[in-house]
Design a protein around this motif. Structure first.
Motif, PDB file in Angstrom:
ATOM      1  N   GLU A  28      43.235  28.210  47.504  1.00  0.00           N
ATOM      2  CA  GLU A  28      43.993  29.164  48.315  1.00  0.00           C
ATOM      3  C   GLU A  28      43.774  30.582  47.783  1.00  0.00           C
ATOM      4  O   GLU A  28      43.546  31.520  48.551  1.00  0.00           O
ATOM      5  N   HIS A  29      43.819  30.694  46.452  1.00  0.00           N
ATOM      6  CA  HIS A  29      43.616  31.994  45.805  1.00  0.00           C
ATOM      7  C   HIS A  29      42.217  32.531  46.116  1.00  0.00           C
ATOM      8  O   HIS A  29      42.036  33.701  46.448  1.00  0.00           O
ATOM      9  N   ARG A  32      41.942  33.646  49.740  1.00  0.00           N
ATOM     10  CA  ARG A  32      42.607  34.942  49.885  1.00  0.00           C
ATOM     11  C   ARG A  32      41.695  36.062  49.366  1.00  0.00           C
ATOM     12  O   ARG A  32      41.539  37.110  49.995  1.00  0.00           O
ATOM     13  N   GLU A  36      39.947  39.297  51.341  1.00  0.00           N
ATOM     14  CA  GLU A  36      40.091  40.680  50.857  1.00  0.00           C
ATOM     15  C   GLU A  36      38.766  41.316  50.444  1.00  0.00           C
ATOM     16  O   GLU A  36      38.622  42.531  50.476  1.00  0.00           O
ATOM     17  N   LEU A  86      46.781  31.495  56.038  1.00  0.00           N
ATOM     18  CA  LEU A  86      45.685  32.454  55.848  1.00  0.00           C
ATOM     19  C   LEU A  86      44.821  32.572  57.108  1.00  0.00           C
ATOM     20  O   LEU A  86      44.057  33.516  57.263  1.00  0.00           O
TER      21      LEU A  86
END
Ligand code: C2E
Ligand code: MG
Ligand code: MG
Ligand code: MG
Length: 283
Positions: A28-29, A32, A36, A86
């Motif tokens: 998930e990190h 993300r 970005e 997300l």
């Protein structure tokens, strides 16, 4: 000895569970981070009108270009994106990239082929969806007519009220709507009639049957008859050989898409430069 084995098993599962949890949080990190840091790219796969052999639209398909692990396909991150929310960020990013690409193409040539964007129910039913789309169109100064939206059939179950409102607002602006992966869900005829879709995309599983079995052809014919009666065009997804195309043409299928015609490709300088394998044979 039994006790030791038991303890060993316990440790094993503990480690597995820990790894599973950690990797989920990590993934998930990472996703993300990818959003970005602009690691998501959009590829395009043409859709062909069987009667003219011309490209009628291009489908935008997202890929994750990971700096170390290379290209990651949607299959390996879309469901995580759905579960974590997300997908909203990804959806906005894809929509913005598509609009920017269309504006770019418009600077290169006169005639623009529309692009269809895959959207999940979660994105569509988010209160900000219409605003997000109109903002992207305005930012890149492109008309709504260049955009199409695909929604997977299996996600349209249940209360379709919200969907139907969003759909009609965007349709009035000129955006076409497509039912994706048709045949994999359970939409009733009344649901299909209520939600006024423009195009029905039949899932690859059914396309692969038309050149194999009589049942496959009967089934496809029934879908085409129903779709045409409801005023929808029909696209066969996942066309992989010429025989399928000639059979589909005989069954009055309107359009085809698949590896046999063209694979999803990174955007070319011009839309008209997309390599197509078999256009002359289709028309
Ligand atoms: P989909 O919308 O049904 O897209 C068609 C999938 O079939 C694509 O896989 C495409 O590469 C593949 N395909 C096309 N022609 C053939 C063929 O002849 N044979 C075979 N075996 N496969 C073919 P891809 O790109 O891996 O995408 C998988 C799914 O991920 C899509 O299915 C769509 O549901 C989802 N997806 C992709 N991009 C996005 C996105 O930007 N947003 C959302 N929400 N979902 C996306
Ligand atoms: Mg699709
Ligand atoms: Mg599909
Ligand atoms: Mg699919």
């Amino acid at each position: 000895a039994v006790k030791a084995a038991g303890k060993g098993h316990y440790r094993f599962y503990e480690t597995k569970l820990y790894e599973a949890l950690r990797s989920r949080v990590d993934r998930e990190h990472e996703l993300r981070h990818a959003i970005e840091h602009d690691e998501l790219v959009v590829h395009y796969q043409p859709r062909i009108d069987i009667s003219t052999g011309l490209v009628s639209s291009m489908e935008a398909l997202v890929r994750w270009q990971h700096p170390e692990r290379g290209r990651i396909e949607p299959h390996d991150f879309i469901s995580l994106a759905e579960e974590t929310g997300l997908i909203l960020g990804i959806g906005e990013l894809v929509m913005d990239k598509v609009c920017a690409q269309l504006a770019d193409w418009a600077r290169q040539e006169h005639k623009i082929i529309p692009v269809s964007v895959n959207v999940s129910l979660r994105q569509l039913s988010h209160g900000n969806f219409i605003k997000m789309v109109t903002t992207c169109l305005k930012r890149h100064r492109i008309p709504a007519q260049w955009l199409e939206i695909e929604i997977t059939e299996s996600t349209m179950m249940g209360d379709s009220q919200d969907v139907s409102e969003v759909l009609s607002v965007l349709q009035k602006m000129g955006i076409k709507f497509l039912i994706d992966d048709f045949g994999t869900g359970y939409s009733s005829l009344s649901q299909l009639q209520k939600l006024d879709f423009d195009v029905l995309k039949v899932d690859r599983a059914f396309t692969s049957e038309v050149d194999k079995t009589e049942e496959g052809r009967v089934f496809f014919t029934a879908i085409i008859t129903m779709a045409h009666a409801l005023g929808m065009r029909v696209v066969a997804e996942g066309v992989e050989n010429e025989r399928q195309i000639s059979i589909l043409k005989r069954l009055h299928c309107d359009e085809v898409q698949g590896y046999y015609v063209a694979k999803p490709l990174p955007p070319a300088l011009k839309q008209s430069e997309f390599p197509l394998e078999s256009i002359p044979e289709i028309a």
